[in-house]
Design an enzyme around this catalytic site. Structure first.
Site, PDB file in Angstrom:
ATOM      1  N   HIS A  41      -0.334  -3.338  -0.900  1.00 23.23           N
ATOM      2  CA  HIS A  41       0.329  -4.267  -1.818  1.00 23.23           C
ATOM      3  C   HIS A  41       1.827  -4.032  -1.821  1.00 23.23           C
ATOM      4  O   HIS A  41       2.303  -3.003  -1.332  1.00 23.23           O
ATOM      5  CB  HIS A  41      -0.216  -4.075  -3.237  1.00 23.23           C
ATOM      6  N   HIS A 123       8.729  -3.160  -0.302  1.00 23.40           N
ATOM      7  CA  HIS A 123       8.039  -2.438   0.769  1.00 23.40           C
ATOM      8  C   HIS A 123       6.555  -2.342   0.448  1.00 23.40           C
ATOM      9  O   HIS A 123       6.162  -2.443  -0.723  1.00 23.40           O
ATOM     10  CB  HIS A 123       8.625  -1.020   0.929  1.00 23.40           C
TER      11      HIS A 123
HETATM   12  P1  ATP Z   1      -1.034   7.790  -6.597  1.00 21.08           P
HETATM   13  O1  ATP Z   1       0.105   7.878  -7.582  1.00 21.08           O
HETATM   14  O2  ATP Z   1      -2.352   8.155  -7.172  1.00 21.08           O
HETATM   15  O3  ATP Z   1      -0.742   8.457  -5.311  1.00 21.08           O
HETATM   16  P2  ATP Z   1      -0.169   5.049  -6.390  1.00 21.08           P
HETATM   17  O4  ATP Z   1       1.232   5.554  -6.324  1.00 21.08           O
HETATM   18  O5  ATP Z   1      -0.549   3.946  -5.451  1.00 21.08           O
HETATM   19  O6  ATP Z   1      -1.214   6.227  -6.219  1.00 21.08           O
HETATM   20  P3  ATP Z   1       0.521   4.391  -9.034  1.00 21.08           P
HETATM   21  O7  ATP Z   1       1.310   5.649  -9.183  1.00 21.08           O
HETATM   22  O8  ATP Z   1      -0.285   3.923 -10.178  1.00 21.08           O
HETATM   23  O9  ATP Z   1      -0.487   4.498  -7.833  1.00 21.08           O
HETATM   24  O10 ATP Z   1       1.554   3.275  -8.596  1.00 21.08           O
HETATM   25  C1  ATP Z   1       1.200   1.905  -8.462  1.00 21.08           C
HETATM   26  C2  ATP Z   1       2.245   1.211  -7.623  1.00 21.08           C
HETATM   27  O11 ATP Z   1       3.528   1.298  -8.254  1.00 21.08           O
HETATM   28  C3  ATP Z   1       2.459   1.845  -6.249  1.00 21.08           C
HETATM   29  O12 ATP Z   1       2.825   0.809  -5.341  1.00 21.08           O
HETATM   30  C4  ATP Z   1       3.628   2.781  -6.441  1.00 21.08           C
HETATM   31  O13 ATP Z   1       4.354   2.957  -5.248  1.00 21.08           O
HETATM   32  C5  ATP Z   1       4.451   2.010  -7.443  1.00 21.08           C
HETATM   33  N1  ATP Z   1       5.223   2.922  -8.301  1.00 21.08           N
HETATM   34  C6  ATP Z   1       4.763   4.021  -8.920  1.00 21.08           C
HETATM   35  N2  ATP Z   1       5.723   4.603  -9.659  1.00 21.08           N
HETATM   36  C7  ATP Z   1       6.828   3.843  -9.504  1.00 21.08           C
HETATM   37  C8  ATP Z   1       8.157   3.904 -10.025  1.00 21.08           C
HETATM   38  N3  ATP Z   1       8.554   4.865 -10.869  1.00 21.08           N
HETATM   39  N4  ATP Z   1       9.022   2.941  -9.649  1.00 21.08           N
HETATM   40  C9  ATP Z   1       8.651   1.955  -8.812  1.00 21.08           C
HETATM   41  N5  ATP Z   1       7.419   1.826  -8.298  1.00 21.08           N
HETATM   42  C10 ATP Z   1       6.510   2.764  -8.631  1.00 21.08           C
END
Ligand code: ATP
Ligand code: MG
Length: 171
Positions: A41, A123
């Site tokens: 995504h 991205h």
């Molecule tokens: P995990 O953290 O378990 O490795 P994940 O990063 O895919 O998995 P989330 O942390 O819930 O799951 O993040 C959901 C989405 O939001 C992902 O695409 C992640 O890259 C993005 N994301 C997470 N934290 C941030 C942030 N602080 N700023 C921008 N995008 C973020």
């Protein structure tokens, strides 16, 4: 108070997702953790953990946004050493994407959400724990963006699971 971890995103269809998966398998080293095709995504606005009672207001922000129809040509592979992420992006993303991301962020701030002051870098994460990326060509993948979603992230040791809470089709 129960919390949910949510974010606005664009979700590719199966054709685009499998094309990206193939590219990821070629570019990531064997010990990297590849994203599953159905989890690929593009995050538009990351909200994070919020009390569940905030969801209606967050969904209203999605209702007010104009979800564009646009062509996103994914033609760039990148690797960020600081977080060991291999990603796909676009050398010329349509302006509509940043406009949408900004509109969502502004809407979220207007309802009192605090967002990280990070610039929007469109991205798609292809693999994590990627210490280096193979220098492979990126055959362009054309994605016809037609709306977006509010996703719920349920994190597990095996990687996050995402549930679609709402979908907004482009008009
Ligand atoms: P995990 O953290 O378990 O490795 P994940 O990063 O895919 O998995 P989330 O942390 O819930 O799951 O993040 C959901 C989405 O939001 C992902 O695409 C992640 O890259 C993005 N994301 C997470 N934290 C941030 C942030 N602080 N700023 C921008 N995008 C973020
Ligand atoms: Mg994360």
């Amino acid at each position: 108070m129960p919390t949910v971890r949510v974010f606005f995103a664009l979700w590719p269809d199966a054709t685009v997702a499998s094309a990206l998966s193939r590219i990821a398998r070629r570019a990531a080293p064997p010990d990297a953790r590849l994203m599953r095709a159905q989890t690929l995504h593009l995050t538009l606005a990351f909200i994070g953990d919020v009390p569940a009672e905030r969801l209606p207001a967050i969904e209203a922000v999605g209702d007010q946004a104009v979800w564009p129809r646009c062509l996103l040509r994914l033609d760039q592979l990148g690797h960020w050493p600081h977080n060991q992420i291999l990603w796909a992006g676009s050398l010329a993303p349509p302006d509509a994407l940043a406009e949408l991301a900004n509109a969502l962020s502004d809407g979220l701030r207007a309802i009192g959400m605090t967002l990280a002051p990070r610039p929007f870098v469109p991205h798609i994460t292809l693999a994590r724990r990627c210490r280096h990326a193979a220098a492979v060509d990126m055959p362009p993948v054309d994605w016809s963006v037609e709306g977006g979603v509010l996703a719920v992230s349920q994190r597990a040791p095996t990687g996050a699971r995402y549930l679609m809470r709402r979908r907004w089709p482009a008009p």
